[in-house]
Design an enzyme around this catalytic site. Structure first.
Site, PDB file in Angstrom:
ATOM      1  N   TYR A 189      71.595 -86.123  25.304  1.00  0.00           N
ATOM      2  CA  TYR A 189      72.998 -86.639  25.451  1.00  0.00           C
ATOM      3  C   TYR A 189      72.785 -87.641  26.660  1.00  0.00           C
ATOM      4  O   TYR A 189      72.376 -87.164  27.705  1.00  0.00           O
ATOM      5  CB  TYR A 189      73.998 -85.648  25.778  1.00  0.00           C
ATOM      6  CG  TYR A 189      75.255 -86.114  26.340  1.00  0.00           C
ATOM      7  CD1 TYR A 189      76.187 -86.674  25.494  1.00  0.00           C
ATOM      8  CD2 TYR A 189      75.694 -85.890  27.469  1.00  0.00           C
ATOM      9  CE1 TYR A 189      77.361 -87.124  26.189  1.00  0.00           C
ATOM     10  CE2 TYR A 189      76.984 -86.162  28.121  1.00  0.00           C
ATOM     11  CZ  TYR A 189      77.665 -86.833  27.447  1.00  0.00           C
ATOM     12  OH  TYR A 189      78.848 -87.493  28.026  1.00  0.00           O
ATOM     13  N   GLY A 216      80.454 -89.035  26.374  1.00  0.00           N
ATOM     14  CA  GLY A 216      81.533 -88.322  25.734  1.00  0.00           C
ATOM     15  C   GLY A 216      81.833 -88.201  24.500  1.00  0.00           C
ATOM     16  O   GLY A 216      80.858 -87.763  23.675  1.00  0.00           O
TER      17      GLY A 216
END
Length: 522
Positions: free
Chosen positions: A75, A82
């Site tokens: 990520y 987000g």
């Protein structure tokens, strides 16, 4: 003074000297005092060159590099941010992603953090990254440490963080400045970051994959501000007890309200500390003494109970603030020894948010206490024979002069505003960012609120310094036997604040006293 300002407010001589000399960033715990010392530039920062510390930082960076070579899915490294975490970013473009993160977050508003606040933010972020869970390079840590050491201060707008996913928008100004973008304050002048970097002999940083996320996706703004708020609140707690003792003497009140046996029967530690300080300044609480009332009004009699709430809140909030300060609070974490990527939510600022909401409420209550004490001092119905509004004018001039009448109105206004700010920021969580950030802490708003409440409470304390100076001087005119432990305080008040005989504009004196209160000089 007979005892220290507060058991919280100071360090012992050895710890104070250590903090004043140097604060070393090596992943070991920092204290609130260390951050505050860096914020006021009474300490210098140093990034550790210990081999074990450097090796840990390098291992995390190297592991992330291997993941990239293996097309690992991480990520914020090979995904969007987000709610965009399902968007894949090609490994070949992973170095571009950090620039986009700090660029689109460049939308902060409101006042800029002041110099001390900005230094505290830099210190808090550096402390977190030095835990070794963020997969950043030594070069990034060195750039942050250089900003602190050379006092290169990013211009950080105060508004724009919901306190999860960390302090993204305000910390984007730190990330950008490290890369030579946006503006900083250096040597007293606002200037382009690239210009300041050149002046200190450093090149703009090129952020590696995840490094913008590591800088921004954490709680450094709320935590840095919380460290400063805690120190100021600790100082205020001690001063409020001192002012209470002075107010009791000024109205010729009862020292036996602070007897040790009373507070042994209800032994909240902070309440006991506040009572002890008042008792030590007023002298022997068992000595017989004439007073017009058997029991003084609550703002005097119950002062330890009010101040004690703040004192006890300082005890537990220190633990919470320092735990956050010394934590890895970005996302994801990269465990360098087990070589694991840990996706979580450590950017959530709930503990700081709650601590700051609680602290600001306790501080506002102490402001309200001082406001009521001042109202007692100026009112002839309650001040046991002192002149109206503590005016020092006599004879034909008495009718023309109004003493502290307007100051008391101002104190009422400042106190009301402080109390208004006690609405808990934590109660206003709201879903944002496409409902990805659907429960947020509001920790940065809570920290800013706490600082504002402290600013107002310090103004009230400054006014109280003038009021007790005036009240004690007028009481001494009546032949009052001043408790000997109060003599050093009275002497200092007389030296610092001229007696008000003829009306004068008190704003300059109030501003000077506020600065002294904020600097813990009373």
């Amino acid at each position: 003074m007979p005892e220290p300002m507060s058991e919280h407010a100071g360090l012992d001589a050895l710890e104070s000297a250590a903090v004043a000399a140097q604060v070393v960033f090596d992943g070991t715990p920092l204290t609130i005092e260390a951050v505050a010392a860096l914020a006021r530039r009474s300490a210098t920062p140093a990034l550790s060159d210990a081999p074990a510390f450097r090796a840990r930082i390098t291992r995390g960076m190297a592991f992330l590099d291997r993941l990239l070579q293996e097309d690992g899915r991480v990520y914020g490294v090979t995904t969007g941010y987000g709610d965009s975490c399902e968007t894949t970013v090609p490994v070949a473009r992973a170095y571009e992603l950090p620039v986009h993160l700090y660029t689109f977050h460049g939308c902060g508003m409101g006042r800029l953090l002041d110099a001390g606040e900005t230094r505290a933010v830099l210190a808090a972020r550096l402390a977190s990254l030095c835990q070794g869970y963020s997969a950043v390079s030594p070069a990034l840590l060195e750039q942050l440490a250089a900003f602190l050491a050379h006092d290169v201060l990013p211009c950080i707008p105060a508004e724009g963080s919901v306190g999860a996913s960390g302090d993204l928008t305000p910390l984007s100004y730190v990330a950008a400045a490290l890369c030579g973008e946006r503006e900083v304050v250096h040597q007293g002048r606002r200037q382009p970051a690239a210009e300041a970097l050149a002046a200190i002999g450093r090149e703009p940083l090129r952020l590696r994959p995840k490094e913008a996320l590591a800088i921004m996706n954490g709680t450094a703004v709320m935590t840095g501000l919380a460290c400063l708020a805690w120190q100021r609140a600790a100082s205020l707690a001690g001063l409020a007890a001192t002012l209470t003792a002075a107010a009791v003497a000024a109205v010729d009140g009862n020292p036996y309200h602070y007897d040790a046996a009373l507070f042994d029967a209800k032994p909240h530690p902070g309440q006991q500390r506040a009572a002890r300080r008042i008792r030590m300044l007023l002298g022997d609480s068992r000595a017989p003494r004439h007073a017009s009332r058997l029991q003084d009004r609550y703002s005097l009699r119950c002062a330890p109970h009010v101040i004690g709430v703040l004192e006890d809140a300082l005890d537990w909030s220190r633990r919470w603030i320092e735990t956050e300060l010394n934590s890895a609070n970005d996302n994801p974490l990269v465990e360098p020894d087990e070589e694991r990527v840990l996706h979580g939510g450590h950017f959530y600022g709930g503990h700081i948010a709650f601590a700051m909401d609680a602290l600001k409420t306790a501080v506002a209550s102490v402001a309200d206490l001082m406001d009521r004490q001042l109202a007692t001092l100026v009112d002839t119905r309650y001040n046991n024979g002192l002149p109206a509004n503590l005016s020092g004018a006599t004879g034909a001039d008495a009718a023309l002069n109004h003493g502290l009448k307007a100051v008391q109105i101002g104190v009422s206004a400042w106190t009301a505003e402080a109390l208004k700010h006690t609405m808990p920021a934590t109660a206003f969580s709201r879903s944002t960012e496409c409902h990805n950030q659907d429960k947020v802490s509001m920790g940065t708003i809570a920290s800013r609120d706490c600082l504002r409440v402290l600013e107002l409470a310090e103004q009230v304390a400054a006014a109280m310094l003038i009021a007790v100076r005036q009240g004690l001087a007028l009481r001494l005119r009546t032949g009052y036997a001043l408790p000997q432990p109060l003599r050093p305080l009275v002497d200092r008040l007389q030296e610092a604040i001229p007696l008000i005989v003829q009306d004068r504009a008190l704003e300059p004196e109030l501003r000077r006293l506020v600065a002294q209160v904020r600097a813990a000089q009373w």
